[in-house]
Design a protein around this motif. Structure first.
Motif, PDB file in Angstrom:
ATOM      1  N   LYS A 166      29.416  29.580  56.281  1.00  0.00           N
ATOM      2  CA  LYS A 166      28.538  29.648  57.453  1.00  0.00           C
ATOM      3  C   LYS A 166      28.988  28.665  58.517  1.00  0.00           C
ATOM      4  CE  LYS A 166      24.368  32.053  56.856  1.00  0.00           C
ATOM      5  NZ  LYS A 166      24.896  33.008  57.829  1.00  0.00           N
ATOM      6  N   SER A 167      29.664  27.602  58.103  1.00  0.00           N
ATOM      7  CA  SER A 167      30.120  26.588  59.055  1.00  0.00           C
ATOM      8  C   SER A 167      31.055  27.212  60.087  1.00  0.00           C
ATOM      9  CB  SER A 167      30.854  25.467  58.316  1.00  0.00           C
ATOM     10  OG  SER A 167      30.045  24.913  57.297  1.00  0.00           O
ATOM     11  N   THR A 168      31.088  26.625  61.276  1.00  0.00           N
ATOM     12  CA  THR A 168      31.988  27.091  62.327  1.00  0.00           C
ATOM     13  C   THR A 168      33.381  26.526  62.065  1.00  0.00           C
ATOM     14  OG1 THR A 168      30.154  27.121  63.885  1.00  0.00           O
ATOM     15  CG2 THR A 168      32.368  27.192  64.812  1.00  0.00           C
ATOM     16  N   MET A 195      42.088  17.524  68.826  1.00  0.00           N
ATOM     17  CA  MET A 195      40.992  18.446  69.157  1.00  0.00           C
ATOM     18  C   MET A 195      40.612  19.358  68.009  1.00  0.00           C
ATOM     19  SD  MET A 195      41.496  19.617  73.105  1.00  0.00           S
ATOM     20  CE  MET A 195      42.692  20.887  72.704  1.00  0.00           C
ATOM     21  N   ALA A 196      41.465  19.460  66.988  1.00  0.00           N
ATOM     22  CA  ALA A 196      41.229  20.414  65.910  1.00  0.00           C
ATOM     23  C   ALA A 196      40.010  20.042  65.081  1.00  0.00           C
ATOM     24  CB  ALA A 196      42.469  20.501  65.015  1.00  0.00           C
ATOM     25  N   ALA A 197      39.486  21.030  64.338  1.00  0.00           N
ATOM     26  CA  ALA A 197      38.333  20.812  63.469  1.00  0.00           C
ATOM     27  C   ALA A 197      38.762  20.116  62.187  1.00  0.00           C
ATOM     28  CB  ALA A 197      37.670  22.148  63.145  1.00  0.00           C
ATOM     29  N   ASP A 198      37.919  19.225  61.714  1.00  0.00           N
ATOM     30  CA  ASP A 198      38.126  18.538  60.451  1.00  0.00           C
ATOM     31  C   ASP A 198      37.492  19.387  59.348  1.00  0.00           C
ATOM     32  OD1 ASP A 198      38.159  16.912  58.240  1.00  0.00           O
ATOM     33  OD2 ASP A 198      37.169  15.201  59.186  1.00  0.00           O
ATOM     34  N   LEU A 199      38.321  19.948  58.470  1.00  0.00           N
ATOM     35  CA  LEU A 199      37.836  20.830  57.415  1.00  0.00           C
ATOM     36  C   LEU A 199      37.712  20.124  56.070  1.00  0.00           C
ATOM     37  CD1 LEU A 199      39.824  24.116  58.203  1.00  0.00           C
ATOM     38  CD2 LEU A 199      37.499  23.487  58.891  1.00  0.00           C
ATOM     39  N   SER A 200      37.737  18.806  56.064  1.00  0.00           N
ATOM     40  CA  SER A 200      37.714  18.076  54.800  1.00  0.00           C
ATOM     41  C   SER A 200      36.405  18.279  54.048  1.00  0.00           C
ATOM     42  CB  SER A 200      37.950  16.579  55.049  1.00  0.00           C
ATOM     43  OG  SER A 200      36.957  16.024  55.892  1.00  0.00           O
ATOM     44  N   TYR A 201      35.285  18.430  54.789  1.00  0.00           N
ATOM     45  CA  TYR A 201      34.005  18.642  54.106  1.00  0.00           C
ATOM     46  C   TYR A 201      33.941  20.037  53.490  1.00  0.00           C
ATOM     47  CZ  TYR A 201      32.700  14.479  56.757  1.00  0.00           C
ATOM     48  OH  TYR A 201      32.664  13.224  57.282  1.00  0.00           O
ATOM     49  N   VAL A 202      34.529  21.016  54.162  1.00  0.00           N
ATOM     50  CA  VAL A 202      34.600  22.363  53.604  1.00  0.00           C
ATOM     51  C   VAL A 202      35.448  22.351  52.342  1.00  0.00           C
ATOM     52  CG1 VAL A 202      35.416  24.717  54.008  1.00  0.00           C
ATOM     53  CG2 VAL A 202      34.294  23.456  55.864  1.00  0.00           C
ATOM     54  N   GLU A 203      36.599  21.722  52.412  1.00  0.00           N
ATOM     55  CA  GLU A 203      37.498  21.662  51.255  1.00  0.00           C
ATOM     56  C   GLU A 203      36.825  20.970  50.071  1.00  0.00           C
ATOM     57  OE1 GLU A 203      42.093  20.361  50.181  1.00  0.00           O
ATOM     58  OE2 GLU A 203      41.111  19.550  51.978  1.00  0.00           O
ATOM     59  N   SER A 204      36.130  19.873  50.340  1.00  0.00           N
ATOM     60  CA  SER A 204      35.461  19.136  49.266  1.00  0.00           C
ATOM     61  C   SER A 204      34.381  19.982  48.602  1.00  0.00           C
ATOM     62  CB  SER A 204      34.846  17.850  49.830  1.00  0.00           C
ATOM     63  OG  SER A 204      34.151  17.140  48.827  1.00  0.00           O
ATOM     64  N   ASP A 219      33.543  22.798  69.456  1.00  0.00           N
ATOM     65  CA  ASP A 219      34.013  24.141  69.120  1.00  0.00           C
ATOM     66  C   ASP A 219      35.031  24.661  70.130  1.00  0.00           C
ATOM     67  OD1 ASP A 219      32.450  24.118  66.891  1.00  0.00           O
ATOM     68  OD2 ASP A 219      30.941  25.525  67.640  1.00  0.00           O
ATOM     69  N   ILE A 220      34.813  24.410  71.431  1.00  0.00           N
ATOM     70  CA  ILE A 220      35.790  24.918  72.399  1.00  0.00           C
ATOM     71  C   ILE A 220      37.110  24.151  72.290  1.00  0.00           C
ATOM     72  CG2 ILE A 220      34.013  25.757  73.983  1.00  0.00           C
ATOM     73  CD1 ILE A 220      34.690  23.388  75.834  1.00  0.00           C
ATOM     74  N   ARG A 221      37.048  22.888  71.887  1.00  0.00           N
ATOM     75  CA  ARG A 221      38.288  22.120  71.704  1.00  0.00           C
ATOM     76  C   ARG A 221      39.046  22.594  70.467  1.00  0.00           C
ATOM     77  NH1 ARG A 221      34.572  16.933  72.801  1.00  0.00           N
ATOM     78  NH2 ARG A 221      34.299  17.269  75.049  1.00  0.00           N
ATOM     79  N   ALA A 222      38.304  22.817  69.379  1.00  0.00           N
ATOM     80  CA  ALA A 222      38.944  23.318  68.159  1.00  0.00           C
ATOM     81  C   ALA A 222      39.518  24.719  68.372  1.00  0.00           C
ATOM     82  CB  ALA A 222      37.934  23.330  67.011  1.00  0.00           C
ATOM     83  N   PHE A 223      38.829  25.532  69.167  1.00  0.00           N
ATOM     84  CA  PHE A 223      39.303  26.886  69.472  1.00  0.00           C
ATOM     85  C   PHE A 223      40.635  26.812  70.213  1.00  0.00           C
ATOM     86  CE2 PHE A 223      37.659  31.218  71.289  1.00  0.00           C
ATOM     87  CZ  PHE A 223      38.524  31.886  70.438  1.00  0.00           C
TER      88      PHE A 223
END
Length: 474
Positions: free
Chosen positions: A141-143, A114-123, A295-299
């Motif tokens: 700005k991304s959630t 359920m977690a958010a994939d932050l790979s695009y932010v990291e890249s 978003d509710i799943r990642a939260f």
């Protein structure tokens, strides 16, 4: 008129580029980044949009928005022509140009949980940071999950030149698809999470165009300056609240169906209470799109990591209620068509169903986690012959669900149908003439999945009407 800004308005700051106003870049030109880039150019800023997708950048550079958002195409072409707005696939160009770099990439749900994939932010951060040769501000700005901004600070320390003095801040977005241009130009609030007065001043300067527009229109733009964690939590908390409110009224719809009550009248009655309000109290097939579900799943996942999982356990039920409303349409279809409904669902073999709507909401072409398409899949698995029509989302829908039929017009979709399901509340469907449509169908049976039709008018035209959480009208 004074624009509310906590304590005092930050002192004027000279952008590191030497420009009169901060030069802004937006990394990621999907729905979020492209909308912000175009609108901030409209506010008078010099703007550079960036993406690794060359085809997307080519489209934008040619004046074509790669998604549907009312009013955005005209603003794109206007600001390309003025020279305020450009697009690029070069991190070097972004670093050389910008003073404030907004991270606007996607944070989808991970495939393994359920977690958010932050790979695009990291890249985005690790590819930009090495090219920053002067002081700059990187703004998320991304959630994202709470704690991401501090992680980005660590990435910047590892990858940016030590003497550049690059700082990080967070300023979440609150765009509503179909109203995004207005949401950027005339926001109902701005949230900034900062660690220094310089970052605060730079973000104020980066939003001064918004404040100036508000002053000309005699409006106020509330601004909340806070720490990183609070700024990150604002967006996910807001989405969790909205999702809960939607699922609450859909839970009431389940009770109304059992009791023979009308959830639309119930919602109107409780909505008059100013503590509750009437927004987001429309019962139907539930919420979807690229934000609320993931978003509710990642939260929930992040709260679990922090040891606060019990606090958000209710969001699991919010999600379950939302999913149940999709299956309820299939149950209503079986009832209307007088087909038995067993443990595996109904057998709708040979039934022609017209589905009106594919996007998760009107005035958009977004079909991500669309309740309408989820129901299309369920109907097709039950054996129904499904014809889908949507004013804007047809091509995206075809890529998501390719094994059903698509038609180019409302009249084509309903021709010969045994059942009509209205699953997105487009004005074209709300204003459709039930008498004229009745001449085209094989059976006058309609499921109003968004409670957007007038049941009295439709039943008067000879239709068997079923709404969500509404009694049988006759």
């Amino acid at each position: 008129m004074t624009i509310p800004y906590p304590s005092t308005t930050p002192a004027a700051v000279t952008p590191p580029s030497g420009a009169a106003r901060p030069r802004l870049t937006f990394l990621g030109t999907g729905y979020l980044g492209a909308t912000y880039a175009i609108c901030f150019a409209e506010l008078g800023y010099e703007v550079l949009g960036f993406d690794v997708d060359k085809a997307k950048i080519a489209m934008l550079s040619e004046g074509q928005v790669p998604f549907h958002e009312p009013g955005l195409d005209e603003l794109l072409r206007k600001n390309l022509a003025s020279g305020k707005l450009r697009f690029s696939t070069s991190y070097e160009e972004v670093a050389d140009f910008g003073d404030v770099h907004f991270i606007c990439v996607g944070t989808p749900q991970r495939a393994d949980g359920m977690a958010a994939d932050l790979s695009y932010v990291e890249s985005a951060v690790t590819n930009l940071a090495p090219h920053l040769k002067r002081k700059a501000l990187i703004v998320g700005k991304s959630t994202v999950p709470v704690g991401t901004a501090e992680w980005i600070e660590q990435l910047v320390r590892r990858h940016a030149p030590a003497d550049a003095g690059v700082e990080v801040a967070w300023s979440p977005e609150f765009l509503q698809e179909g109203f995004a241009v207005e949401d950027v130009l005339r926001p109902n609030r701005i949230i900034v999470g900062v660690r220094s007065e310089w970052a605060n001043a730079m973000l104020y300067a980066a939003h001064k165009g918004v404040f100036d527009l508000a002053m000309t229109e005699d409006r106020e733009v509330p601004v909340v300056v806070t720490d990183f964690a609070t700024a990150e939590l604002v967006k996910v908390a807001a989405n969790a609240f909205l999702a809960t409110k939607i699922s609450f009224i859909n839970a009431m719809a389940e009770v109304c169906e059992a009791a023979g009550a009308d959830v639309t009248l119930l919602a109107r009655a409780i909505g008059y209470d100013p503590r509750i309000g009437n927004k987001f109290l429309r019962a139907g097939v539930g919420f979807g799109g690229g934000c609320l579900p993931k978003d509710i799943r990642a939260f929930q996942a992040r709260a679990q990591e922090l040891g606060a999982g019990e606090a958000l356990r209710f969001l699991h039920e919010v999600d379950l209620i939302n999913q149940r409303r999709r299956q309820r349409v299939v149950q209503l279809a079986a009832e209307l068509l007088e087909r038995p409904y067993g443990p595996a669902g109904p057998d709708l073999s040979g039934v022609r169903v017209a589905v009106l709507g594919a996007t998760f909401k009107p005035n958009s072409d977004d079909v991500r986690d669309s309740p309408a398409l989820s129901i299309v899949r369920k109907l097709a698995r039950s054996g129904a012959q499904v014809n889908v029509y949507d004013p804007e989302g047809m091509e995206n829908a075809k890529r998501e669900v390719g094994d059903v039929s698509y038609t180019k017009a409302l009249t084509e979709a309903v021709a010969g149908a045994d059942l009509v399901c209205v699953l997105t509340e487009w004005e074209e469907f709300r204003n459709a003439d039930p008498q004229a449509l009745g001449e085209l169908v094989a059976g006058r049976k309609v499921i109003d999945g968004r409670n957007c039709l007038d049941p009295v008018v439709w039943t008067a035209a000879g239709w068997e009407y079923r709404g969500m959480g509404r009694p049988v009208f006759s």
